[in-house]
Design a protein around this motif. Sequence first.
Motif, PDB file in Angstrom:
ATOM      1  N   MET A   1     -26.098  11.469 -34.058  1.00  0.00           N
ATOM      2  CA  MET A   1     -26.732  11.840 -35.317  1.00  0.00           C
ATOM      3  C   MET A   1     -26.769  10.631 -36.228  1.00  0.00           C
ATOM      4  SD  MET A   1     -25.738  14.955 -37.947  1.00  0.00           S
ATOM      5  CE  MET A   1     -24.290  14.151 -38.655  1.00  0.00           C
ATOM      6  N   ARG A   2     -27.958  10.111 -36.476  1.00  0.00           N
ATOM      7  CA  ARG A   2     -28.144   8.926 -37.322  1.00  0.00           C
ATOM      8  C   ARG A   2     -28.364   9.380 -38.764  1.00  0.00           C
ATOM      9  NH1 ARG A   2     -32.372   7.048 -32.852  1.00  0.00           N
ATOM     10  NH2 ARG A   2     -32.800   9.250 -33.234  1.00  0.00           N
ATOM     11  N   VAL A   3     -27.458   8.961 -39.638  1.00  0.00           N
ATOM     12  CA  VAL A   3     -27.453   9.429 -41.017  1.00  0.00           C
ATOM     13  C   VAL A   3     -28.135   8.412 -41.922  1.00  0.00           C
ATOM     14  CG1 VAL A   3     -26.013  10.155 -42.959  1.00  0.00           C
ATOM     15  CG2 VAL A   3     -25.303  10.679 -40.607  1.00  0.00           C
ATOM     16  N   GLY A   4     -29.032   8.905 -42.763  1.00  0.00           N
ATOM     17  CA  GLY A   4     -29.646   8.085 -43.791  1.00  0.00           C
ATOM     18  C   GLY A   4     -29.171   8.548 -45.151  1.00  0.00           C
ATOM     19  N   ILE A   5     -28.623   7.630 -45.947  1.00  0.00           N
ATOM     20  CA  ILE A   5     -28.087   7.972 -47.266  1.00  0.00           C
ATOM     21  C   ILE A   5     -29.115   7.630 -48.339  1.00  0.00           C
ATOM     22  CG2 ILE A   5     -26.266   7.523 -48.945  1.00  0.00           C
ATOM     23  CD1 ILE A   5     -24.425   6.749 -46.655  1.00  0.00           C
ATOM     24  N   ILE A   6     -29.358   8.570 -49.230  1.00  0.00           N
ATOM     25  CA  ILE A   6     -30.241   8.337 -50.369  1.00  0.00           C
ATOM     26  C   ILE A   6     -29.390   8.212 -51.628  1.00  0.00           C
ATOM     27  CG2 ILE A   6     -31.976   9.416 -51.851  1.00  0.00           C
ATOM     28  CD1 ILE A   6     -33.403  10.349 -49.391  1.00  0.00           C
ATOM     29  N   GLY A   7     -29.466   7.027 -52.256  1.00  0.00           N
ATOM     30  CA  GLY A   7     -28.625   6.717 -53.409  1.00  0.00           C
ATOM     31  C   GLY A   7     -27.573   5.699 -53.026  1.00  0.00           C
ATOM     32  N   THR A   8     -27.192   4.861 -53.984  1.00  0.00           N
ATOM     33  CA  THR A   8     -26.242   3.779 -53.672  1.00  0.00           C
ATOM     34  C   THR A   8     -25.046   3.774 -54.622  1.00  0.00           C
ATOM     35  OG1 THR A   8     -27.589   2.264 -55.015  1.00  0.00           O
ATOM     36  CG2 THR A   8     -27.964   2.256 -52.629  1.00  0.00           C
ATOM     37  N   GLY A   9     -24.731   4.903 -55.230  1.00  0.00           N
ATOM     38  CA  GLY A   9     -23.575   5.002 -56.122  1.00  0.00           C
ATOM     39  C   GLY A   9     -22.270   5.128 -55.356  1.00  0.00           C
ATOM     40  N   TRP A  10     -21.212   5.476 -56.098  1.00  0.00           N
ATOM     41  CA  TRP A  10     -19.885   5.500 -55.453  1.00  0.00           C
ATOM     42  C   TRP A  10     -19.743   6.624 -54.443  1.00  0.00           C
ATOM     43  CZ3 TRP A  10     -16.115   9.302 -55.750  1.00  0.00           C
ATOM     44  CH2 TRP A  10     -16.290  10.299 -56.718  1.00  0.00           C
ATOM     45  N   ILE A  11     -20.491   7.734 -54.621  1.00  0.00           N
ATOM     46  CA  ILE A  11     -20.486   8.802 -53.618  1.00  0.00           C
ATOM     47  C   ILE A  11     -21.080   8.284 -52.311  1.00  0.00           C
ATOM     48  CG2 ILE A  11     -21.531  11.017 -53.000  1.00  0.00           C
ATOM     49  CD1 ILE A  11     -19.332  11.467 -54.903  1.00  0.00           C
ATOM     50  N   ALA A  12     -22.162   7.517 -52.426  1.00  0.00           N
ATOM     51  CA  ALA A  12     -22.774   6.924 -51.232  1.00  0.00           C
ATOM     52  C   ALA A  12     -21.808   5.954 -50.558  1.00  0.00           C
ATOM     53  CB  ALA A  12     -24.066   6.206 -51.606  1.00  0.00           C
ATOM     54  N   GLU A  13     -21.075   5.198 -51.360  1.00  0.00           N
ATOM     55  CA  GLU A  13     -20.080   4.277 -50.800  1.00  0.00           C
ATOM     56  C   GLU A  13     -19.000   5.038 -50.043  1.00  0.00           C
ATOM     57  OE1 GLU A  13     -18.553   1.788 -53.855  1.00  0.00           O
ATOM     58  OE2 GLU A  13     -20.423   0.668 -54.120  1.00  0.00           O
ATOM     59  N   LYS A  14     -18.555   6.153 -50.609  1.00  0.00           N
ATOM     60  CA  LYS A  14     -17.523   6.953 -49.936  1.00  0.00           C
ATOM     61  C   LYS A  14     -18.048   7.514 -48.616  1.00  0.00           C
ATOM     62  CE  LYS A  14     -13.854  10.155 -51.188  1.00  0.00           C
ATOM     63  NZ  LYS A  14     -13.236  10.911 -52.302  1.00  0.00           N
ATOM     64  N   ALA A  15     -19.322   7.910 -48.616  1.00  0.00           N
ATOM     65  CA  ALA A  15     -19.927   8.386 -47.371  1.00  0.00           C
ATOM     66  C   ALA A  15     -19.999   7.265 -46.341  1.00  0.00           C
ATOM     67  CB  ALA A  15     -21.317   8.943 -47.650  1.00  0.00           C
ATOM     68  N   ALA A  16     -20.319   6.055 -46.805  1.00  0.00           N
ATOM     69  CA  ALA A  16     -20.399   4.906 -45.887  1.00  0.00           C
ATOM     70  C   ALA A  16     -19.027   4.602 -45.292  1.00  0.00           C
ATOM     71  CB  ALA A  16     -20.945   3.684 -46.626  1.00  0.00           C
ATOM     72  N   ILE A  17     -17.996   4.621 -46.125  1.00  0.00           N
ATOM     73  CA  ILE A  17     -16.632   4.410 -45.628  1.00  0.00           C
ATOM     74  C   ILE A  17     -16.292   5.451 -44.572  1.00  0.00           C
ATOM     75  CG2 ILE A  17     -14.184   4.505 -46.266  1.00  0.00           C
ATOM     76  CD1 ILE A  17     -15.058   3.460 -49.065  1.00  0.00           C
ATOM     77  N   THR A  18     -16.686   6.680 -44.844  1.00  0.00           N
ATOM     78  CA  THR A  18     -16.395   7.785 -43.927  1.00  0.00           C
ATOM     79  C   THR A  18     -17.095   7.614 -42.588  1.00  0.00           C
ATOM     80  OG1 THR A  18     -16.201   9.270 -45.827  1.00  0.00           O
ATOM     81  CG2 THR A  18     -16.449  10.286 -43.659  1.00  0.00           C
ATOM     82  N   LEU A  19     -18.393   7.357 -42.640  1.00  0.00           N
ATOM     83  CA  LEU A  19     -19.174   7.246 -41.408  1.00  0.00           C
ATOM     84  C   LEU A  19     -18.749   6.029 -40.586  1.00  0.00           C
ATOM     85  CD1 LEU A  19     -22.582   8.276 -42.969  1.00  0.00           C
ATOM     86  CD2 LEU A  19     -21.327   9.571 -41.236  1.00  0.00           C
ATOM     87  N   ASN A  20     -18.485   4.924 -41.251  1.00  0.00           N
ATOM     88  CA  ASN A  20     -17.968   3.751 -40.534  1.00  0.00           C
ATOM     89  C   ASN A  20     -16.587   4.030 -39.969  1.00  0.00           C
ATOM     90  OD1 ASN A  20     -20.252   2.179 -40.967  1.00  0.00           O
ATOM     91  ND2 ASN A  20     -19.475   1.278 -42.862  1.00  0.00           N
ATOM     92  N   GLY A  21     -15.804   4.815 -40.700  1.00  0.00           N
ATOM     93  CA  GLY A  21     -14.475   5.187 -40.218  1.00  0.00           C
ATOM     94  C   GLY A  21     -14.531   6.047 -38.973  1.00  0.00           C
ATOM     95  N   LEU A  22     -15.490   6.958 -38.936  1.00  0.00           N
ATOM     96  CA  LEU A  22     -15.659   7.773 -37.728  1.00  0.00           C
ATOM     97  C   LEU A  22     -16.006   6.895 -36.532  1.00  0.00           C
ATOM     98  CD1 LEU A  22     -17.618  10.838 -39.177  1.00  0.00           C
ATOM     99  CD2 LEU A  22     -15.378  10.919 -38.055  1.00  0.00           C
ATOM    100  N   THR A  23     -16.891   5.920 -36.761  1.00  0.00           N
ATOM    101  CA  THR A  23     -17.255   4.999 -35.683  1.00  0.00           C
ATOM    102  C   THR A  23     -16.045   4.222 -35.200  1.00  0.00           C
ATOM    103  OG1 THR A  23     -19.504   4.764 -36.550  1.00  0.00           O
ATOM    104  CG2 THR A  23     -18.720   3.039 -35.071  1.00  0.00           C
ATOM    105  N   SER A  24     -15.238   3.728 -36.128  1.00  0.00           N
ATOM    106  CA  SER A  24     -14.065   2.939 -35.747  1.00  0.00           C
ATOM    107  C   SER A  24     -13.019   3.782 -35.035  1.00  0.00           C
ATOM    108  CB  SER A  24     -13.448   2.273 -36.983  1.00  0.00           C
ATOM    109  OG  SER A  24     -12.898   3.236 -37.855  1.00  0.00           O
ATOM    110  N   ARG A  25     -13.070   5.094 -35.232  1.00  0.00           N
ATOM    111  CA  ARG A  25     -12.137   6.000 -34.547  1.00  0.00           C
ATOM    112  C   ARG A  25     -12.694   6.491 -33.222  1.00  0.00           C
ATOM    113  NH1 ARG A  25      -8.853   9.776 -38.884  1.00  0.00           N
ATOM    114  NH2 ARG A  25      -8.102   8.084 -40.215  1.00  0.00           N
ATOM    115  N   GLY A  26     -13.827   5.950 -32.834  1.00  0.00           N
ATOM    116  CA  GLY A  26     -14.371   6.268 -31.517  1.00  0.00           C
ATOM    117  C   GLY A  26     -15.336   7.418 -31.477  1.00  0.00           C
ATOM    118  N   VAL A  27     -15.752   7.905 -32.665  1.00  0.00           N
ATOM    119  CA  VAL A  27     -16.760   8.973 -32.699  1.00  0.00           C
ATOM    120  C   VAL A  27     -18.127   8.307 -32.637  1.00  0.00           C
ATOM    121  CG1 VAL A  27     -17.677  10.934 -33.987  1.00  0.00           C
ATOM    122  CG2 VAL A  27     -15.227  10.426 -34.074  1.00  0.00           C
ATOM    123  N   SER A  28     -18.666   8.220 -31.444  1.00  0.00           N
ATOM    124  CA  SER A  28     -19.928   7.488 -31.240  1.00  0.00           C
ATOM    125  C   SER A  28     -21.159   8.355 -31.466  1.00  0.00           C
ATOM    126  CB  SER A  28     -19.970   6.914 -29.823  1.00  0.00           C
ATOM    127  OG  SER A  28     -19.861   7.955 -28.864  1.00  0.00           O
TER     128      SER A  28
END
Length: 329
Positions: A1-28
């Motif tokens: 599931m390829r996620v596209g984020i609309i908006g670049t505020g701190w909520i978007a940053e938290k989502a980016a941290i989360t999604l990158n974190g899932l990738t780093s934990r092996g959720v491909s």
Amino acid sequence: MRVGIIGTGWIAEKAAITLNGLTSRGVSSIKLYAIASRSLDKAQAFASVWNVEKAYGSYSSLIADPNVDLVYVATPHSHHFDVTREALLADKPCLVEKAFMANYPQSKEIIDLSHSRKVFLAEAIWTRYQPAVKIVRDLLSSGRIGTPRLVTATLGYSMGDKPRIMRPDLCGGALLDLGVYALNFVRMFFDSDIISVDGHCVKSATGMDLTNAMTLILANGILCNLQSSASCVGDNIGVIAGTDGNLIIDNINNPQKITVNTHDREWVEDIHVPEQITGYEYQFLACQEAIASGRLEPLEMPHEETLYIMQLMDNFRRKWEVRYPMDTF
């Protein structure tokens, strides 16, 4: 599931941290793929920091990207309607930040559109998706605290004069930003009808509710006292009090610990939630599972509940005479 984020505020940053974190934990199976802002420079800067493959200088460009599988709407409440409508009309599944829309009529129109086009749609009220929900529900159903009679919950942050809090055109005030968590705190554990509603608020000079108090009486006899504030530091604690004990939830905005006490308020145990990336991961995983199963809504936050909460908040704002430009009352 390829996620596209609309908006670049701190909520978007938290989502980016989360999604990158899932990738780093092996959720491909979930990937942060695209970011959109109304400024290409902002989108590119965001993409550079958070390792995002595609950066777009308009929301429409991201929505038009055929590789985006889920649109995460991370703009202010006031801007949710137009972008979500555009995404649904393009048959893009959407996860929309809380508060879902500015008001109930907008919410009803968007949810009806989701159903008519058979496109997945979810509200990103992250607490609804977290493991703490099942922990508390299991404790209640097991009878550990007897029959629940009283719920109290507070959420407060000292947010200064941020435009998104002070401006009516940005759907300001504490209710949609913070009070929504207190209302959901009640509803995700008790779905009994609300038979009485009362409340008060203290307004800003711009007419927005800065601090509010809400009282709900449920058909099953539970009384709920809820407070939210954008002008002070709250304890952010939730308490469910029963005839034989109580449960204390340490933070209704992101529960980490549930404390069980007995009839005489003696401590029994502390139950900690699983280690998390940010707590946002559960809503993305729920969306992935629901879409894969062919559902139009997540089990954790059905559309009916989103509409129920939005109507409650409209009723409070009508009582307090807190209005946004897009309101009809």
